[in-house]
Enzyme design. Structure first.
Site, PDB file in Angstrom:
ATOM      1  N   LYS A 105       0.843  -1.203   0.000  1.00  0.00           N
ATOM      2  CA  LYS A 105       0.000   0.000   0.000  1.00  0.00           C
ATOM      3  C   LYS A 105       0.873   1.247   0.000  1.00  0.00           C
ATOM      4  O   LYS A 105       0.606   2.210  -0.715  1.00  0.00           O
ATOM      5  CB  LYS A 105      -0.939  -0.024   1.212  1.00  0.00           C
ATOM      6  CG  LYS A 105      -2.089  -1.007   1.037  1.00  0.00           C
ATOM      7  CD  LYS A 105      -2.796  -1.370   2.321  1.00  0.00           C
ATOM      8  CE  LYS A 105      -3.826  -2.479   2.034  1.00  0.00           C
ATOM      9  NZ  LYS A 105      -4.419  -3.067   3.228  1.00  0.00           N
ATOM     10  N   GLN A 163      -5.286  -2.004   9.284  1.00  0.00           N
ATOM     11  CA  GLN A 163      -5.143  -3.331   8.682  1.00  0.00           C
ATOM     12  C   GLN A 163      -5.779  -4.404   9.575  1.00  0.00           C
ATOM     13  O   GLN A 163      -5.523  -4.460  10.776  1.00  0.00           O
ATOM     14  CB  GLN A 163      -3.646  -3.632   8.461  1.00  0.00           C
ATOM     15  CG  GLN A 163      -3.352  -4.902   7.703  1.00  0.00           C
ATOM     16  CD  GLN A 163      -3.796  -4.872   6.249  1.00  0.00           C
ATOM     17  OE1 GLN A 163      -3.774  -3.834   5.595  1.00  0.00           O
ATOM     18  NE2 GLN A 163      -4.225  -6.001   5.730  1.00  0.00           N
ATOM     19  N   ASP A 168     -11.688   2.074   3.383  1.00  0.00           N
ATOM     20  CA  ASP A 168     -11.997   0.641   3.265  1.00  0.00           C
ATOM     21  C   ASP A 168     -13.498   0.415   3.047  1.00  0.00           C
ATOM     22  O   ASP A 168     -13.911  -0.666   2.637  1.00  0.00           O
ATOM     23  CB  ASP A 168     -11.627  -0.085   4.565  1.00  0.00           C
ATOM     24  CG  ASP A 168     -10.249  -0.715   4.532  1.00  0.00           C
ATOM     25  OD1 ASP A 168      -9.861  -1.201   3.454  1.00  0.00           O
ATOM     26  OD2 ASP A 168      -9.596  -0.751   5.587  1.00  0.00           O
TER      27      ASP A 168
HETATM   28  N1  GUN Z   1      -7.104  -7.301   5.590  1.00  0.00           N
HETATM   29  C1  GUN Z   1      -7.319  -8.026   4.475  1.00  0.00           C
HETATM   30  N2  GUN Z   1      -7.901  -7.262   3.529  1.00  0.00           N
HETATM   31  C2  GUN Z   1      -8.048  -6.038   4.062  1.00  0.00           C
HETATM   32  C3  GUN Z   1      -8.575  -4.816   3.569  1.00  0.00           C
HETATM   33  O1  GUN Z   1      -9.053  -4.696   2.433  1.00  0.00           O
HETATM   34  N3  GUN Z   1      -8.536  -3.765   4.424  1.00  0.00           N
HETATM   35  C4  GUN Z   1      -8.044  -3.870   5.674  1.00  0.00           C
HETATM   36  N4  GUN Z   1      -8.079  -2.793   6.449  1.00  0.00           N
HETATM   37  N5  GUN Z   1      -7.556  -4.988   6.169  1.00  0.00           N
HETATM   38  C5  GUN Z   1      -7.551  -6.055   5.360  1.00  0.00           C
END
Ligand code: GUN
Length: 280
Positions: A53, A97, A120
């Site tokens: 990211k 996350q 998200d």
């Molecule tokens: N863990 C796995 N996929 C995601 C996601 O799309 N966003 C977040 N915040 N955590 C994750």
């Protein structure tokens, strides 16, 4: 291999080129989108996602801040950080996350993120907006799947769409986005009876189970589009999806690989949401 390969890397690269131009245009107006990524603990998969990211932000000219917190972080400490980021003017998007370590209350943390910065789209307010089809942010993985279907010119309207998996992050919102595009949608899960019978009806089959090579060739209708959201390790420690790619690609009409399918799209959609948040 019979199936047409849906190349998530290529689709993602094309979208990122467009976004780069968009970020450059915003810079002319003095706006730099900013994303804060919060990781609690040392889950190796999460560390990889967070690094990717950060790299994507750099590539596009998006400002990013990374908060790496120890596993022992308390709920209060995490909520204090979220509150600080909610108020921070140079931060447009906040991503915590998941999964969080077991002692932390994931629902409460998601609820604490300002819906305006919830890139998200996990906050109840944003989930509700998706339900009624009035949204600013789409959850990144399902949105990435929709972009892949669009790029591969696979029409959803009127099709039998089967989603395996009912998580809040993927399965449920995925079903809703397919419904918005006029698909006939079935959601399957661990209690579904005669699973293969249901999945064999699918013109578009989405696997979001979290089990390596769970979808076998006998579960797929010849010519179907198969989208693999899984990210697992096989018995040799090699990255693999929820779909038994080697066998299913002989039956399917189109298929996404793992890696190089849905994965790159998820991060691209996160960038899209961060840019949208900055524009507001
Ligand atoms: N863990 C796995 N996929 C995601 C996601 O799309 N966003 C977040 N915040 N955590 C994750």
């Amino acid at each position: 291999m019979n199936a047409k390969l849906i190349d998530g890397k290529a689709v993602s690269a094309a979208l990122r080129e467009q976004m780069k131009a968009e970020v450059a245009a915003l810079a002319e107006e003095g706006i730099t989108p900013g994303l804060a990524v919060v990781l609690v603990g040392e889950d190796p998969a999460s560390q990889v996602y967070v690094r990717n990211k950060e790299k994507a932000c750099e590539e596009l000219g998006i400002y990013s801040e990374k908060y790496l917190l120890p596993t022992e972080t308390t709920q209060e400490e995490l909520l204090t950080l979220v509150d600080k980021l909610n108020r921070k003017p140079d931060i447009d998007g906040i991503l915590v996350q998941l999964p969080l370590p077991g002692h932390l209350d994931e629902k409460a943390v998601i609820a604490a993120i300002s819906p305006e910065k919830d890139v998200d789209a996990f906050h109840a307010q944003n989930v509700g907006k998706i339900m009624i089809g009035d949204y600013k942010f789409l959850p990144c993985t399902p949105a990435g799947v929709m972009e892949l279907l669009h790029a591969a010119q696979i029409e959803v309207k009127g099709k039998e769409c089967v989603v395996i998996g009912r998580s809040n992050i993927v399965g449920k919102p995925m079903a809703m986005l397919l419904l918005h595009q006029h698909g006939t949608v079935t959601i399957c899960h661990s209690r579904t009876r005669n699973l293969a019978e249901v999945t064999r009806r699918a013109d578009i089959l989405i696997a979001a189970v979290g089990k390596a090579k769970f979808v076998t060739a006998d579960m797929v209708k010849p010519g179907a589009t198969v989208i693999d959201v899984g990210m697992n390790r096989d018995e040799n420690g090699k990255l693999c999806g929820d779909v038994d790619f080697g066998a299913v690609c002989e039956v399917a009409g189109a298929i996404t690989p793992v890696p190089g399918g849905v994965g790159p799209m998820t991060i691209t959609m996160l960038m899209k949401n961060t840019i949208a948040a900055a524009k507001r």
